[in-house]
Design an enzyme around this catalytic site. Structure first.
Site, short mmCIF file in Angstrom:
data_model
loop_
_atom_site.label_atom_id
_atom_site.label_comp_id
_atom_site.label_asym_id
_atom_site.label_seq_id
_atom_site.Cartn_x
_atom_site.Cartn_y
_atom_site.Cartn_z
N CYS A 117 0.81 -1.23 0.00
CA CYS A 117 0.00 0.00 0.00
C CYS A 117 0.84 1.27 0.00
CB CYS A 117 -0.94 0.00 1.20
SG CYS A 117 -2.14 -1.33 1.13
N HIS A 164 -3.02 7.44 2.30
CA HIS A 164 -3.45 6.12 1.83
C HIS A 164 -4.78 5.82 2.51
CE1 HIS A 164 -3.88 1.95 1.10
NE2 HIS A 164 -3.53 1.58 2.31
N ASN A 171 -10.12 0.41 0.04
CA ASN A 171 -8.66 0.45 0.03
C ASN A 171 -8.17 -0.11 -1.30
OD1 ASN A 171 -5.92 -0.03 0.36
ND2 ASN A 171 -6.11 -0.94 2.40
O1 UT7 Z 1 -3.73 -0.90 3.83
C1 UT7 Z 1 -2.70 -1.62 4.43
C2 UT7 Z 1 -2.80 -1.67 5.88
N1 UT7 Z 1 -4.05 -2.19 6.34
C3 UT7 Z 1 -4.69 -1.56 7.29
O2 UT7 Z 1 -4.26 -0.50 7.70
C4 UT7 Z 1 -5.90 -2.22 7.93
C5 UT7 Z 1 -5.82 -2.02 9.41
N2 UT7 Z 1 -6.88 -2.65 10.17
C6 UT7 Z 1 -8.16 -2.25 10.15
O3 UT7 Z 1 -8.55 -1.39 9.40
C7 UT7 Z 1 -9.10 -2.85 11.19
O4 UT7 Z 1 -8.35 -3.61 12.11
C8 UT7 Z 1 -10.22 -3.73 10.58
C9 UT7 Z 1 -11.26 -2.85 9.90
C10 UT7 Z 1 -9.63 -4.72 9.60
C11 UT7 Z 1 -10.94 -4.49 11.69
O5 UT7 Z 1 -11.45 -3.59 12.67
P1 UT7 Z 1 -11.16 -3.83 14.22
O6 UT7 Z 1 -11.87 -2.79 14.95
O7 UT7 Z 1 -9.66 -3.90 14.41
O8 UT7 Z 1 -11.84 -5.22 14.48
P2 UT7 Z 1 -11.20 -6.59 15.02
O9 UT7 Z 1 -10.33 -7.21 13.98
O10 UT7 Z 1 -10.62 -6.36 16.39
O11 UT7 Z 1 -12.48 -7.49 15.19
C12 UT7 Z 1 -13.53 -7.15 16.13
C13 UT7 Z 1 -14.68 -8.15 15.97
C14 UT7 Z 1 -14.19 -9.61 15.97
O12 UT7 Z 1 -15.18 -10.38 16.64
P3 UT7 Z 1 -14.99 -10.81 18.18
O13 UT7 Z 1 -13.72 -11.60 18.22
O14 UT7 Z 1 -14.89 -9.51 18.93
O15 UT7 Z 1 -16.22 -11.59 18.47
C15 UT7 Z 1 -14.22 -9.98 14.51
O16 UT7 Z 1 -14.44 -11.37 14.30
O17 UT7 Z 1 -15.32 -7.95 14.72
C16 UT7 Z 1 -15.40 -9.20 14.00
N3 UT7 Z 1 -15.36 -8.92 12.59
C17 UT7 Z 1 -16.44 -8.62 11.87
N4 UT7 Z 1 -17.75 -8.51 12.21
C18 UT7 Z 1 -18.61 -8.16 11.23
C19 UT7 Z 1 -14.27 -8.88 11.77
N5 UT7 Z 1 -14.64 -8.55 10.52
C20 UT7 Z 1 -16.00 -8.39 10.55
C21 UT7 Z 1 -16.95 -8.05 9.59
N6 UT7 Z 1 -18.23 -7.94 9.96
N7 UT7 Z 1 -16.62 -7.79 8.30
#
Ligand code: UT7
Length: 321
Positions: free
Chosen positions: A113, A248, A278
């Site tokens: 990215c 980005h 993204n």
């Molecule tokens: O571009 C290159 C670099 N990439 C990035 O910068 C991406 C960086 N990361 C992010 O943008 C975020 O971490 C995400 C958007 C990918 C995820 O958001 P988050 O607030 O960090 O969520 P998380 O991964 O901590 O997950 C929280 C909960 C989990 O459930 P439990 O374990 O709390 O029950 C996940 O299983 O959300 C769940 N979850 C979802 N729920 C509904 C993960 N993806 C989804 C989804 N829909 N699509």
């Protein structure tokens, strides 16, 4: 002194729109979860016949037309992509062919990215040292082909598109500084295997994006905060010297943290995330193009571009437009 000046921008987005509601019919997710956690509502998906080079061609032709230059005057083409048409020739060579340019040099940059920042930084070095006069930088990505459409943690994030910027030598200030970094020790947090050239054939991993999103998020916020400090310090500037943040586009919460660090409101940020998702190395060039095209970015203004991606890689470019 020789500076690199921006003389044209271009962009291309495929026609097909995939909404959060479309995704909620494919994986266990919802429009509200995706929008609240990422800021994304829709993203574009390339048609089967489209490739990184075909999208790059359209974005490049727009940048060339807006700059009003003869394509034959381009003496370097740098394409940032993690989704090249072929292992080789490079997408830049394929783009060179598409543009009918047979002189100069073309090559790809792979910095995930952060690719567009790396490419702009390389272009700037060649222009500043007098080796090149006019350089075409493109970020072009078909992320939809390396996304696991069964993985709700990643498939909601990515989209396809291409952005281009043309840089040329000038005696007037343009790119003020660029800063690029990598730290390969974070490989496991964000990677995409190449199944054709597997490191460990026993793993038999499909060629899709693997990401530990929450861990990536935390490193991204901290690292982008540091790159802001590094960029301001290198130029002896205070936060209020920046007119626009062109980031980005990975997550609005990451972008908001960087804007806060700069003491900027979200009105001073060019955001395309909501409708584009993204698009990896294409995203900040697409955002820059949008800001230029709609007139928000004006001549004489100071723009801070920044990016963070797999590697990890990260970087910034401070530009007097
Ligand atoms: O571009 C290159 C670099 N990439 C990035 O910068 C991406 C960086 N990361 C992010 O943008 C975020 O971490 C995400 C958007 C990918 C995820 O958001 P988050 O607030 O960090 O969520 P998380 O991964 O901590 O997950 C929280 C909960 C989990 O459930 P439990 O374990 O709390 O029950 C996940 O299983 O959300 C769940 N979850 C979802 N729920 C509904 C993960 N993806 C989804 C989804 N829909 N699509």
């Amino acid at each position: 002194m020789i500076w690199s000046n921006v003389i044209g921008t271009g962009g291309y987005l495929p026609a097909t729109v995939r909404s959060n509601d479309d995704l909620s019919r494919m994986v266990d997710t919802s429009d509200s979860w995706i929008y609240e956690r990422t800021g994304i509502k829709t993203r574009r998906i390339a048609a089967p016949e489209e490739t990184a080079s075909s999208m790059a061609e359209i974005a490049s032709r727009e940048a060339i037309a807006r700059a009003g230059i003869d394509p034959q005057s381009i003496d370097m083409i740098i394409v940032a992509t993690g989704t090249p048409d072929r292992v080789y020739p490079s997408t830049a060579c394929l783009l060179q062919q598409r543009l009918g340019i047979r002189n100069g040099v073309g090559f790809d940059v792979q910095a995930a990215c952060s690719g567009a920042i790396f490419a702009v930084s390389i272009a700037d070095q060649y222009i500043k040292t007098g080796f090149c006069k006019t350089v075409l930088v493109v970020g072009s990505e078909i992320c939809s082909r390396i996304v696991d459409w069964n993985d709700r943690a990643t498939c909601i994030l990515f989209g396809d598109g291409a952005g281009a910027v043309l840089l040329t030598a000038s005696d007037q200030p343009g790119i003020l500084s660029t800063h690029i970094h990598s730290d390969g020790s974070y490989e496991d947090l964000l990677y995409c295997p190449n199944p054709q050239v597997a490191i460990d054939a026993q793993k038999d991993e499909p060629g899709v994006i693997n990401m530990r999103g929450n861990e990536v998020f935390k490193v991204a916020v901290n690292t982008l905060g540091r790159i802001v400090d590094e960029t301001l310090a290198a130029n002896g500037l205070q936060q209020n010297a920046i007119d626009w943040l062109v980031p980005h586009q990975a997550n609005t919460r990451i972008i908001a943290a960087t804007a806060k660090k700069l003491g900027m409101t979200m009105d001073q940020v060019i955001l395309t995330l909501e409708t584009q998702g993204n698009t990896s190395s294409a995203s900040l060039l697409l955002a820059f193009h949008e800001g230029v095209r709609d007139g928000r970015i004006q001549p004489g203004q100071t723009i801070l571009m920044e990016a963070f991606g797999a590697g990890f890689t990260w970087g910034s470019a401070l530009i007097k437009y």
